[in-house]
Write an enzyme that holds these catalytic residues in place. Sequence first.
Site, PDB file in Angstrom:
ATOM      1  N   LYS A  48      66.544  66.441  73.854  1.00 49.98           N
ATOM      2  CA  LYS A  48      67.812  67.074  74.196  1.00 49.98           C
ATOM      3  C   LYS A  48      67.660  68.552  74.573  1.00 49.98           C
ATOM      4  O   LYS A  48      68.517  69.110  75.269  1.00 49.98           O
ATOM      5  CB  LYS A  48      68.785  66.951  73.028  1.00 49.98           C
ATOM      6  CG  LYS A  48      69.279  65.544  72.749  1.00 49.98           C
ATOM      7  CD  LYS A  48      70.372  65.130  73.726  1.00 49.98           C
ATOM      8  CE  LYS A  48      71.064  63.870  73.276  1.00 49.98           C
ATOM      9  NZ  LYS A  48      72.191  63.501  74.168  1.00 49.98           N
ATOM     10  N   SER A 298      62.206  59.482  71.849  1.00 45.93           N
ATOM     11  CA  SER A 298      63.145  60.543  72.200  1.00 45.93           C
ATOM     12  C   SER A 298      63.416  61.566  71.115  1.00 45.93           C
ATOM     13  O   SER A 298      63.854  62.683  71.411  1.00 45.93           O
ATOM     14  CB  SER A 298      64.473  59.916  72.645  1.00 45.93           C
ATOM     15  OG  SER A 298      65.005  59.090  71.632  1.00 45.93           O
TER      16      SER A 298
END
Length: 321
Positions: A48, A298
């Site tokens: 992110k 991720s």
Amino acid sequence: MTVTASDIVEARARIAGGVVRTPLLAAPWARGELYLKAESLQPIGAFKIRGALNAVRRLRPEARARGVVTHSSGNHGQAVAWAARAAGVPAVIVMPEAAAQVKVNATRELGADVIFAPAARREPVAEEVRADRGMAMIPPFDHADVIAGQGTLALEFLEELDEIDTVLVPIGGGGLISGVGVAVKQVSPGTRVIGVEPELAADARDSLAAGRRIPWNAEDTSRTIADGTRTPVVGELTFPLIQATVDAIVTVSEREILAAVAVLARRSRLVVEPSGALGVAAYLSEPGGFGRAVAVVSGGNIDPGLLAGALALPYLEESHP
């Protein structure tokens, strides 16, 4: 398309020096040929940071100076807080009341003001903050600059590995897979882009099958341990990109997710949160069925108790070569 390959290339230059070029790690313990794009090793423990930093750096100076606000279950909030601190501006993060404490603590440690709201009220509360304080909104996924930033990780593994058959990507709101999909289809159009979500939060699967966005009830998606994928429906901007670039979406069970978390810790020495382990969970459910595959790992911001529980599971036989 709202995001192009050129946007992703420009984003890569914009965020250079602010993010880590994470390693692409071989997983010799897996049947077939699996590689791990270890975004869990970013400064805030998740991919992110790429989208948040690109979006904050794209703001006009006068807008950036007033600060930024977002709504997030954790990793995007940390990313916006990190980018705001690097820019020397205030940040407000609206988090769900059930957010993992490890993510709440990390967000506060980065200097952000954390406001809690019911899961279904996060976005309206963030909008109220934006209106009251004049801050810039940095959405968690449905924003062109955020999508372009996330896509930069694909440029890295595409440079390092030739002839990739499949890329396995977690799906929440769709920002990550949208950026990855655009980059992959531009550079290697024959590579399959496969989205992975929990069985308990399969709104993207349903949406792709129906050809329109199919929302799930927030109470239903909240059941999955993969908290980064609890978004009830993919974004208005991300969905057309998913339709254009994603070949299929598969789902995995809660036990398969936990087993992947355990395997990654034991065999690749990676601490990975459930959302980050989705691609590996899908691969282990069909070992060798994806050809030469890259799984995007991720994020790694996992609650210690949840990690301990995953490691207590019986060892997966299918993880052996």
